[in-house]
Scaffold this motif. Structure first.
Motif, PDB file in Angstrom:
ATOM      1  N   SER A  94       0.417  -1.159  -0.146  1.00  0.00           N
ATOM      2  CA  SER A  94       0.100   0.111   0.340  1.00  0.00           C
ATOM      3  C   SER A  94       0.989   1.671  -0.534  1.00  0.00           C
ATOM      4  O   SER A  94       2.086   1.352   0.252  1.00  0.00           O
ATOM      5  CB  SER A  94      -0.944   0.106   1.364  1.00  0.00           C
ATOM      6  OG  SER A  94      -1.419  -1.294   1.202  1.00  0.00           O
ATOM      7  N   LYS A  96       1.491   5.414   0.132  1.00  0.00           N
ATOM      8  CA  LYS A  96       0.546   7.054   0.111  1.00  0.00           C
ATOM      9  C   LYS A  96       1.572   8.612  -0.640  1.00  0.00           C
ATOM     10  O   LYS A  96       2.393   8.301   0.065  1.00  0.00           O
ATOM     11  CB  LYS A  96      -0.351   7.794   0.798  1.00  0.00           C
ATOM     12  CG  LYS A  96      -0.773   8.597   1.271  1.00  0.00           C
ATOM     13  CD  LYS A  96      -2.356   8.012   0.556  1.00  0.00           C
ATOM     14  CE  LYS A  96      -3.127  10.013   0.276  1.00  0.00           C
ATOM     15  NZ  LYS A  96      -4.431   9.101  -0.565  1.00  0.00           N
ATOM     16  N   ASP A 125      -4.934   8.368   9.830  1.00  0.00           N
ATOM     17  CA  ASP A 125      -5.232   8.460   8.631  1.00  0.00           C
ATOM     18  C   ASP A 125      -5.656   6.581   8.732  1.00  0.00           C
ATOM     19  O   ASP A 125      -6.322   6.472   8.910  1.00  0.00           O
ATOM     20  CB  ASP A 125      -5.802   8.800   8.001  1.00  0.00           C
ATOM     21  CG  ASP A 125      -6.065  10.641   7.533  1.00  0.00           C
ATOM     22  OD1 ASP A 125      -6.993  11.005   8.164  1.00  0.00           O
ATOM     23  OD2 ASP A 125      -5.655  11.047   6.752  1.00  0.00           O
ATOM     24  N   ASN A 126      -4.268   5.812   9.066  1.00  0.00           N
ATOM     25  CA  ASN A 126      -4.355   3.984   8.880  1.00  0.00           C
ATOM     26  C   ASN A 126      -4.211   4.412   9.775  1.00  0.00           C
ATOM     27  O   ASN A 126      -3.379   3.231  10.304  1.00  0.00           O
ATOM     28  CB  ASN A 126      -2.989   4.254   7.547  1.00  0.00           C
ATOM     29  CG  ASN A 126      -3.939   4.787   6.259  1.00  0.00           C
ATOM     30  OD1 ASN A 126      -4.464   4.354   5.605  1.00  0.00           O
ATOM     31  ND2 ASN A 126      -2.928   5.961   6.057  1.00  0.00           N
ATOM     32  N   LEU A 129      -4.474   0.394  10.481  1.00  0.00           N
ATOM     33  CA  LEU A 129      -3.466  -0.348   9.584  1.00  0.00           C
ATOM     34  C   LEU A 129      -2.540  -0.630   9.919  1.00  0.00           C
ATOM     35  O   LEU A 129      -2.084  -1.813  10.575  1.00  0.00           O
ATOM     36  CB  LEU A 129      -3.217   0.190   8.511  1.00  0.00           C
ATOM     37  CG  LEU A 129      -2.226  -0.602   7.805  1.00  0.00           C
ATOM     38  CD1 LEU A 129      -2.173  -1.492   7.265  1.00  0.00           C
ATOM     39  CD2 LEU A 129      -1.807   0.103   6.498  1.00  0.00           C
ATOM     40  N   LEU A 223      -3.815   4.238  -0.915  1.00  0.00           N
ATOM     41  CA  LEU A 223      -4.498   4.238   0.493  1.00  0.00           C
ATOM     42  C   LEU A 223      -5.393   5.766   0.925  1.00  0.00           C
ATOM     43  O   LEU A 223      -5.065   6.284   0.295  1.00  0.00           O
ATOM     44  CB  LEU A 223      -3.510   4.844   2.121  1.00  0.00           C
ATOM     45  CG  LEU A 223      -2.553   3.141   2.377  1.00  0.00           C
ATOM     46  CD1 LEU A 223      -1.834   2.981   3.270  1.00  0.00           C
ATOM     47  CD2 LEU A 223      -3.370   1.857   2.715  1.00  0.00           C
TER      48      LEU A 223
END
Length: 223
Positions: A94, A96, A125-126, A129, A223
């Motif tokens: 993944s 960003k 924000d992640n 995860l 992401l």
């Protein structure tokens, strides 16, 4: 212990806006299995040996035909570039990219602050995860002080159990994929704001091809 590896690279510099340097981008590639290779690895390594002129790929220089690719035919450089693209497309990762347009920044200090804020936001924000892992290992080549400070500030203020390690591009193909992600982000910016060079247009083809066939193949990983 479950570990997630984050490979980081930057594009641009902390200097003022110029036509050739309108943005500063920081790519973050998240990978939870460093041994993840795919069938395209053999093809990529063969292309590097045949066309590389070096032991790792400089994506921006490759597209523009600059050192160490001076004199290398465009079709050979394209073969090398798309071998890396195919390899990257087959990895389960993944990503960003934190991007700051220099027209939004009044000074290097402002740019660094904005980049730090956007990088930290990616992490928060992640958080769901990243919370699955016992340790986060951040790989960067320490090439620019701005990027080094941003990575340190963003990760240490948002996460615990973070380890930083200096990893050079020639040591790990995932670092080269992080470099590719920065170049793709730059192309994405140019699709909106213009500024493609003649060499980029010749190398990459028409805008529709760049958007659909190149940038589009990585959208599902973002992401």
């Amino acid at each position: 212990m479950r570990k997630i590896h984050v490979y980081a690279d930057e594009l641009g510099d902390a200097g003022p806006y110029s036509e050739h340097s309108p943005i500063y981008s920081l790519s973050l590639l998240f990978l939870d299995e460093v041994s993840d290779r795919n069938k395209n690895l053999r093809i990529l390594k063969s292309a590097i040996r045949k066309y590389g002129g070096d032991h790792f790929i400089h994506c921006g220089n490759l597209i523009r035909g600059e050192e160490p690719y001076e004199g290398v035919l465009r079709e050979d450089r394209q073969a090398l570039f798309y071998a890396l693209v195919s390899y990257a497309g087959g990895i389960d990762f993944s990503f960003k990219v934190a991007r700051v347009a220099k027209t939004e920044s009044t000074s290097p200090f402002s740019l660094e602050g904005e980049l730090l804020e956007r990088t930290a936001k990616i992490l928060t924000d992640n958080a769901a995860l990243l919370s699955k892992y016992d340790e986060v290992i951040v790989h960067y080549d320490a090439g620019q002080k701005t990027c080094t400070k941003v990575l340190s500030g963003a990760f240490l203020t948002t996460l615990s159990k973070v380890t930083f390690t200096k990893t050079n591009q020639w040591e790990d193909l995932f670092m080269q994929v992080a470099d590719l992600l920065c170049v793709l982000d730059n192309l994405d910016y140019k699709l909106v704001h213009g500024g493609f060079t003649h060499s980029e247009e010749k190398f990459l083809g028409k805008r529709r091809k760049i958007k659909k066939e190149l940038l589009g193949r990585f959208k599902a990983k973002e992401l």
